[in-house]
Design an enzyme around this catalytic site. Structure first.
Site, PDB file in Angstrom:
ATOM      1  N   GLY A  43      56.428  43.097 -36.356  1.00 25.64           N
ATOM      2  CA  GLY A  43      56.365  43.944 -35.168  1.00 25.64           C
ATOM      3  C   GLY A  43      57.493  44.955 -35.175  1.00 25.64           C
ATOM      4  N   LEU A  46      60.092  47.464 -29.348  1.00 28.25           N
ATOM      5  CA  LEU A  46      61.502  47.454 -28.980  1.00 28.25           C
ATOM      6  C   LEU A  46      62.235  46.258 -29.562  1.00 28.25           C
ATOM      7  CD1 LEU A  46      61.356  48.653 -25.270  1.00 28.25           C
ATOM      8  CD2 LEU A  46      62.302  49.878 -27.224  1.00 28.25           C
ATOM      9  N   ALA A  47      61.640  45.069 -29.479  1.00 25.36           N
ATOM     10  CA  ALA A  47      62.299  43.875 -30.010  1.00 25.36           C
ATOM     11  C   ALA A  47      62.365  43.917 -31.531  1.00 25.36           C
ATOM     12  CB  ALA A  47      61.574  42.614 -29.535  1.00 25.36           C
ATOM     13  N   SER A 287      53.056  53.329 -13.682  1.00 22.81           N
ATOM     14  CA  SER A 287      54.325  52.615 -13.595  1.00 22.81           C
ATOM     15  C   SER A 287      54.595  52.044 -12.217  1.00 22.81           C
ATOM     16  CB  SER A 287      55.471  53.558 -13.966  1.00 22.81           C
ATOM     17  OG  SER A 287      56.711  52.967 -13.679  1.00 22.81           O
ATOM     18  N   ARG A 333      55.580  41.853  -8.552  1.00 29.67           N
ATOM     19  CA  ARG A 333      54.233  42.200  -8.998  1.00 29.67           C
ATOM     20  C   ARG A 333      53.189  41.164  -8.597  1.00 29.67           C
ATOM     21  NH1 ARG A 333      55.741  44.514 -15.046  1.00 29.67           N
ATOM     22  NH2 ARG A 333      56.650  46.469 -14.292  1.00 29.67           N
ATOM     23  N   GLU A 428      58.421  39.757 -26.035  1.00 32.31           N
ATOM     24  CA  GLU A 428      57.289  39.168 -25.317  1.00 32.31           C
ATOM     25  C   GLU A 428      56.618  38.048 -26.102  1.00 32.31           C
ATOM     26  OE1 GLU A 428      53.283  40.644 -22.843  1.00 32.31           O
ATOM     27  OE2 GLU A 428      54.396  42.072 -24.085  1.00 32.31           O
ATOM     28  N   ARG A 438      57.288  38.138 -14.287  1.00 35.21           N
ATOM     29  CA  ARG A 438      58.331  39.059 -14.751  1.00 35.21           C
ATOM     30  C   ARG A 438      58.580  40.155 -13.743  1.00 35.21           C
ATOM     31  NH1 ARG A 438      58.574  43.899 -17.050  1.00 35.21           N
ATOM     32  NH2 ARG A 438      56.397  44.052 -17.690  1.00 35.21           N
TER      33      ARG A 438
END
Length: 639
Positions: A43, A46-47, A287, A333, A428, A438
């Site tokens: 992957g 970002l991670a 967003s 959320r 994730e 989250r």
């Protein structure tokens, strides 16, 4: 009898000192010896990109894999709203402890304290790192970085780059990774998909990957494997995830011994453009940052056919503001999503399907002007108008909840290592930091904390131990590649008549209906029965066109759907076993008198981690008991 013991390896001492004491004591690899070690990273979001860049910068040989045609196309690019950090630029009294408490509370007290504290502690470092890379965060007039609020908190700690924060942060991490590629420390394998983890003497020592252009199966040996392959909410078919997002890498690791933790904890995002047609293939996320200035409402009159602009304030039901006066439109959320579902179930929904609510910027534009709103959200407004042909500066947006994020994932300890030695999961792909829900702007925070500041040290700690020298000629690679080839041939040889997408859509309908925003025992039991039927139909009638030794997207999709079907059953088993409501997991049988989630802290303050027991075998549940020494367990209230 399983011999698995879930040892979280949490360091001793006060929570404020755990990470520093771990860093002071962990084993090191000398600079001259690092080049002898290879690390695989799956992957490039970002991670993955941040971990690969950091490990390569330390001197390790890094191989990183993505199934896109470019590493910078990872789904992290779609993250919009911002990234949390406890820097208190807004001078509101924010702190590491406040971010820690908000994250624990937002996750409905189903996360591991030590991991969450470390996340809050490292949050400020992430923003400093990004600024140093040139990430163009919004700034105040005086030059200080700008911040805004997100759901579930009462301070402004979210740093942002208009409505494209994920894209800008990913470009920073991607640039760092490309610098290491140019230096010869890292290699990126684009258009490759990991199809298995190779174990040697119980340790992860490499992968089998398929070249998606040529169809060739490749073996890649390493001294450690880091999974940064994202989440699994495309199990619902319609979701905010990119269509290619899948569970395959994590599921292959699961079937090699890595436990899958809390798979029923998935997040339904409240701010998405509603579905418009039966054959729509994905949903578009708007967003959560929009809830800073947009007000959410529905008409008080059921099936009101008037234009939104023609409905006077007295006939508008601002249901979040009325039901949760302390937080209003900035409730978390899971709370906002359930509230939207309730008013739509009561017949107050808008749009052709009745599955929509308004997100209205009329008051914000009147107060601060169109230019100010465009400066914060302009690209989001443009995107909404291109998709819906409605101008959100003049008419309210129409939104409805949609599957978005997976809080569950591979079980990892404090070092982000799975139950398979040498196999790490970050971002994730793991379960560790968000509990049952989250908070907005915490995903990018976790991904970059894991990638830049945690995995480089914990992987080093693993590499410092003595390991058997292994290359890709080891017999374990022969066995793994034969098994992968067997699965591929089995799919191609079915010779059915039904496309993989049909089974995926059937599965998504079941999961959204029975294991979506709300669940109950009867529905979950029915879902498991229906998933078994979908599985049987799939393996007897799926149609896979083309050959295995060529570019074959039909084969790619079929293999991913097969994994989703297996995951869906474990998700429903997990939801059935968890006899409580917590965060995004809302069991109808377990709610308060006013319809809020009702936890069972006496029995279920736990992580449930599922073990794969072989084809046809029943998954086995293991539990990690959570302790709460630094935050007080309490019923969440946003009123």
């Amino acid at each position: 009898m399983s011999s698995i013991v879930l040892d979280a390896k949490i360091p001793d001492g006060p929570i404020e000192e755990k990470w520093r004491s771990w860093l002071d004591a962990h084993a090191l690899v000398g600079p001259r010896n690092r080049g002898a070690h290879t690390v695989i990273v799956i992957g490039t979001g970002l991670a993955g990109a941040s971990a690969a860049a950091s490990l390569a910068a330390q001197g390790y040989r890094v191989k990183t894999f993505c199934f896109q045609d470019s590493a910078r196309r990872a789904h992290s690019i779609a993250a919009q709203g911002g990234i949390n950090a406890a820097k208190d630029f807004a001078n509101e009294g924010d702190s590491i402890r406040r971010l820690f408490v908000d994250t624990m509370k937002g996750g409905d007290f189903r996360a591991r304290e030590a991991n969450v504290w470390r996340l809050a502690e490292l949050s400020a470092n992430i923003v400093d790192q990004a600024v140093a890379q040139g990430v163009p965060f919004n700034r105040e007039y005086g030059g200080a970085l700008a911040t805004r609020s997100f759901g579930g908190v009462l301070v402004q700690r979210t740093f942002y780059s208009r409505g494209q924060t994920g894209q800008q942060l990913l470009l920073g991490a991607y640039s760092a990774l490309q610098h290491q590629v140019a230096a010869g420390n890292a290699v990126i394998y684009n258009r490759h998909e990991m199809l298995d983890v190779v174990l040697v003497e119980g340790e992860a020592r490499g992968i089998i990957a398929r070249n998606l252009v040529t169809g060739e199966l490749e073996r890649h040996a390493a001294d450690a494997v880091v999974l940064a392959s994202g989440g699994y909410t495309n199990v619902y078919y319609l979701s905010t995830n990119a269509m290619g997002s899948n569970v395959t890498a994590a599921w292959r690791a699961h079937k090699r011994g890595a436990l899958m933790a809390n798979p029923c904890f998935t997040q339904i995002h409240p701010t998405c453009i509603p579905q418009s047609g039966e054959y729509q293939s994905k949903l578009t996320l708007m967003s959560e940052s929009l809830r800073n200035d947009g007000r959410v409402w529905v008409p008080r009159k059921p099936r009101d056919s008037r234009r939104a602009s023609d409905i006077p304030d007295a006939e508008r039901y601002y249901f979040l503001e009325e039901r949760y006066p302390a937080f209003g439109n900035l409730v978390p959320r899971d709370v906002a999503s359930r509230a939207a579902k309730i008013v739509c179930d009561e017949g107050l929904g808008v749009g052709g399907t009745g599955r929509g609510v308004y997100l209205d910027f009329r008051d914000a534009i009147a107060e601060r002007g169109r230019a100010a709103i465009a400066g914060k959200y302009g690209n989001l407004f443009d995107m909404y108008q291109r998709i819906t042909a409605e101008n959100p500066y003049e008419m309210p947006m129409m939104i409805y909840p949609a599957p978005h994020y997976a809080m569950g994932g591979l079980w990892v300890d404090y070092e982000l290592q799975t139950t398979v030695p040498g196999l790490f999961a970050i971002g994730e792909a793991n379960f560790s930091d968000h509990g049952a829900n989250r908070l907005g702007a915490s995903a990018m925070m976790q991904c970059l904390a894991d990638g830049y500041f945690i995995a480089p040290h914990t992987v080093t700690n693993h590499l410092a131990k003595r390991h058997l020298r292994v290359d890709d000629r080891h017999e374990a690679f022969d066995q793994a590649i034969d098994e992968v080839r067997g699965r591929i041939n089995r799919l191609i040889n079915i010779g059915g008549t039904t496309a993989p997408q049909v089974f995926h859509r059937r599965l998504g309908d079941v999961m959204l209906d029975k294991c979506g925003m709300s669940r109950d025992a009867e529905g979950l039991a029915d879902a498991i029965t229906r998933i078994h039927q979908i599985r049987d139909d799939f393996w007897s009638d799926v149609r896979v066109d083309g050959r295995s030794d060529e570019l074959n997207q039909s084969l790619e999709l079929a293999a991913r759907v097969a994994d989703f079907i297996e995951l869906a059953e474990v998700m429903c088993l997990d939801a059935l076993r968890r006899e409580e409501s917590a965060g995004g997991h809302f069991r109808e049988e377990h709610q308060t008198e006013d319809g809020e989630a009702l936890r069972d802290d006496e029995r279920l303050a736990t992580v449930t981690a599922w073990e794969y027991t072989g084809e046809g075998g029943m998954p086995v549940a293991h539990e990690e008991q959570l302790s709460f020494d630094n935050v007080k367990l309490a019923t969440r209230s946003y009123k």
